[in-house]
Design an enzyme around this catalytic site. Structure first.
Site, PDB file in Angstrom:
ATOM      1  N   SER A  65      34.257  54.855  37.776  1.00  0.00           N
ATOM      2  CA  SER A  65      35.660  54.867  37.343  1.00  0.00           C
ATOM      3  C   SER A  65      36.078  53.537  36.735  1.00  0.00           C
ATOM      4  O   SER A  65      36.920  53.498  35.828  1.00  0.00           O
ATOM      5  CB  SER A  65      36.568  55.215  38.525  1.00  0.00           C
ATOM      6  OG  SER A  65      36.368  56.566  38.912  1.00  0.00           O
ATOM      7  N   GLU A  67      34.508  51.846  34.692  1.00  0.00           N
ATOM      8  CA  GLU A  67      34.110  51.858  33.273  1.00  0.00           C
ATOM      9  C   GLU A  67      34.957  52.810  32.432  1.00  0.00           C
ATOM     10  O   GLU A  67      34.785  52.873  31.207  1.00  0.00           O
ATOM     11  CB  GLU A  67      32.635  52.228  33.142  1.00  0.00           C
ATOM     12  CG  GLU A  67      31.673  51.094  33.498  1.00  0.00           C
ATOM     13  CD  GLU A  67      31.628  50.829  34.991  1.00  0.00           C
ATOM     14  OE1 GLU A  67      31.647  51.811  35.780  1.00  0.00           O
ATOM     15  OE2 GLU A  67      31.588  49.657  35.382  1.00  0.00           O
ATOM     16  N   ILE A  91      36.638  57.062  46.203  1.00  0.00           N
ATOM     17  CA  ILE A  91      36.830  57.416  47.612  1.00  0.00           C
ATOM     18  C   ILE A  91      36.719  56.151  48.454  1.00  0.00           C
ATOM     19  O   ILE A  91      35.773  55.373  48.291  1.00  0.00           O
ATOM     20  CB  ILE A  91      35.795  58.456  48.068  1.00  0.00           C
ATOM     21  CG1 ILE A  91      35.935  59.740  47.236  1.00  0.00           C
ATOM     22  CG2 ILE A  91      35.964  58.763  49.564  1.00  0.00           C
ATOM     23  CD1 ILE A  91      34.876  60.790  47.531  1.00  0.00           C
ATOM     24  N   THR A  95      35.201  48.742  52.561  1.00  0.00           N
ATOM     25  CA  THR A  95      35.745  47.453  52.110  1.00  0.00           C
ATOM     26  C   THR A  95      36.924  47.648  51.159  1.00  0.00           C
ATOM     27  O   THR A  95      37.310  48.778  50.865  1.00  0.00           O
ATOM     28  CB  THR A  95      34.659  46.641  51.372  1.00  0.00           C
ATOM     29  OG1 THR A  95      34.425  47.260  50.087  1.00  0.00           O
ATOM     30  CG2 THR A  95      33.369  46.600  52.168  1.00  0.00           C
ATOM     31  N   HIS A  97      36.873  47.205  48.115  1.00  0.00           N
ATOM     32  CA  HIS A  97      36.400  47.534  46.754  1.00  0.00           C
ATOM     33  C   HIS A  97      37.235  48.662  46.152  1.00  0.00           C
ATOM     34  O   HIS A  97      37.570  48.649  44.970  1.00  0.00           O
ATOM     35  CB  HIS A  97      34.917  47.924  46.836  1.00  0.00           C
ATOM     36  CG  HIS A  97      34.227  47.886  45.518  1.00  0.00           C
ATOM     37  ND1 HIS A  97      33.403  48.890  45.089  1.00  0.00           N
ATOM     38  CD2 HIS A  97      34.237  46.972  44.518  1.00  0.00           C
ATOM     39  CE1 HIS A  97      32.943  48.595  43.894  1.00  0.00           C
ATOM     40  NE2 HIS A  97      33.418  47.427  43.527  1.00  0.00           N
ATOM     41  N   PHE A 122      45.393  59.364  32.961  1.00  0.00           N
ATOM     42  CA  PHE A 122      44.801  58.918  34.229  1.00  0.00           C
ATOM     43  C   PHE A 122      44.481  60.144  35.093  1.00  0.00           C
ATOM     44  O   PHE A 122      45.321  60.611  35.863  1.00  0.00           O
ATOM     45  CB  PHE A 122      45.803  57.987  34.939  1.00  0.00           C
ATOM     46  CG  PHE A 122      45.308  57.384  36.223  1.00  0.00           C
ATOM     47  CD1 PHE A 122      45.745  57.875  37.455  1.00  0.00           C
ATOM     48  CD2 PHE A 122      44.419  56.334  36.221  1.00  0.00           C
ATOM     49  CE1 PHE A 122      45.303  57.316  38.650  1.00  0.00           C
ATOM     50  CE2 PHE A 122      43.985  55.761  37.416  1.00  0.00           C
ATOM     51  CZ  PHE A 122      44.422  56.261  38.621  1.00  0.00           C
TER      52      PHE A 122
HETATM   53  N1  LIG Z   1      32.819  53.476  44.834  1.00  0.00           N
HETATM   54  C1  LIG Z   1      33.121  54.135  43.671  1.00  0.00           C
HETATM   55  C2  LIG Z   1      32.816  53.613  42.428  1.00  0.00           C
HETATM   56  N2  LIG Z   1      32.190  52.417  42.322  1.00  0.00           N
HETATM   57  C3  LIG Z   1      31.563  51.946  41.078  1.00  0.00           C
HETATM   58  C4  LIG Z   1      32.571  51.319  40.105  1.00  0.00           C
HETATM   59  O1  LIG Z   1      33.388  52.301  39.506  1.00  0.00           O
HETATM   60  C5  LIG Z   1      31.803  50.604  38.977  1.00  0.00           C
HETATM   61  O2  LIG Z   1      30.967  51.538  38.310  1.00  0.00           O
HETATM   62  C6  LIG Z   1      30.963  49.459  39.513  1.00  0.00           C
HETATM   63  O3  LIG Z   1      31.799  48.592  40.254  1.00  0.00           O
HETATM   64  C7  LIG Z   1      30.280  48.671  38.378  1.00  0.00           C
HETATM   65  O4  LIG Z   1      31.231  48.179  37.461  1.00  0.00           O
HETATM   66  N3  LIG Z   1      33.170  54.270  41.300  1.00  0.00           N
HETATM   67  C8  LIG Z   1      33.808  55.492  41.375  1.00  0.00           C
HETATM   68  O5  LIG Z   1      34.104  56.096  40.335  1.00  0.00           O
HETATM   69  N4  LIG Z   1      34.101  56.021  42.596  1.00  0.00           N
HETATM   70  C9  LIG Z   1      33.782  55.387  43.756  1.00  0.00           C
HETATM   71  O6  LIG Z   1      34.075  55.913  44.861  1.00  0.00           O
HETATM   72  C1  LIG Z   2      35.308  52.679  46.295  1.00  0.00           C
HETATM   73  C2  LIG Z   2      33.965  52.111  46.442  1.00  0.00           C
HETATM   74  O1  LIG Z   2      33.483  51.319  45.663  1.00  0.00           O
HETATM   75  C3  LIG Z   2      33.309  52.412  47.741  1.00  0.00           C
HETATM   76  O2  LIG Z   2      32.611  53.646  47.634  1.00  0.00           O
HETATM   77  C4  LIG Z   2      32.315  51.344  48.097  1.00  0.00           C
HETATM   78  O3  LIG Z   2      32.117  51.495  49.457  1.00  0.00           O
HETATM   79  P1  LIG Z   2      32.246  50.198  50.403  1.00  0.00           P
HETATM   80  O4  LIG Z   2      33.690  49.734  50.300  1.00  0.00           O
HETATM   81  O5  LIG Z   2      31.911  50.721  51.803  1.00  0.00           O
HETATM   82  O6  LIG Z   2      31.253  49.186  49.879  1.00  0.00           O
END
Ligand SMILES: Nc1c(NC[C@H](O)[C@H](O)[C@H](O)CO)[nH]c(=O)[nH]c1=O
Ligand SMILES: CC(=O)[C@@H](O)COP(=O)(O)O
Length: 164
Positions: A65, A67, A91, A95, A97, A122
């Site tokens: 997402s 990207e 999801i 952390t 993130h 969006f």
């Molecule tokens: N954890 C999720 C991600 N993580 C990856 C990021 O979107 C991105 O591709 C990475 O950080 C490299 O730039 N992406 C999702 O779409 N959904 C998730 O739950």
């Molecule tokens: C939203 C995310 O990037 C997530 O899936 C990463 O999981 P974590 O926060 O446990 O590293």
């Protein structure tokens, strides 16, 4: 809860313009593919159901997402598409993130829309867990992909009426 037992994809009370005159880009994140594929099917089927021509729909996968923003920017910088639908599913993990991705995508897509004066939709689920995502990708709360497609049609039609 606002969405309790509610189908968020019920557009029966709204007027939807024909999508026939417009061209659409769909950028789809590959993370949580079982969810984003369902969002994509909903978006694509909604575009077609409202008159969009298959040749006027261009589809591009991106890794995640985060990207979606650069995917939308690349599309609008290199094509004359009328609207861009961005589909993803973020999801919550262990952390923060999640927070950074969600905020970056929401703000990023808004900035791309303003940069090109084009609708950038969006269509990203930001959920606490997998079940909430399932419920919004063709489950009891509808399909966020449907909503994103209808929004894209409406915004493309609005843009057309405002064109100088
Ligand atoms: N954890 C999720 C991600 N993580 C990856 C990021 O979107 C991105 O591709 C990475 O950080 C490299 O730039 N992406 C999702 O779409 N959904 C998730 O739950
Ligand atoms: C939203 C995310 O990037 C997530 O899936 C990463 O999981 P974590 O926060 O446990 O590293």
């Amino acid at each position: 809860m606002a969405t309790q037992l509610k189908n968020l994809s019920d557009f029966s009370a709204t007027e939807i313009p024909s999508a026939a005159p417009y061209s659409f880009g769909i950028v789809v994140a590959e993370w949580n593919a079982e969810i984003t594929n369902a969002l994509y099917q909903g978006a694509y089927n909604s575009l077609i159901a409202n008159g969009a021509l298959p040749d006027n729909i261009q589809t591009y996968p991106v890794p995640g997402s985060f990207e979606l923003t650069s995917g939308a920017d690349l599309l609008l910088n290199n094509t004359g598409l009328d609207a861009i639908i961005c589909l993803g599913c973020v999801i919550q993990g262990e952390t923060r993130h999640f927070d950074f991705i969600c905020n970056a995508v929401a703000n990023g897509l808004s900035n791309v829309a303003i940069k090109y004066s084009k609708p950038v939709i969006f269509g990203v689920l930001t959920t606490d867990n997998q079940q909430q995502a399932i419920d919004r990708a063709g489950g009891k709360h509808g399909n966020k992909g449907d909503e994103a497609a209808i929004t894209a049609i409406k915004m493309a039609a609005l843009a057309k009426t405002l064109e100088r």
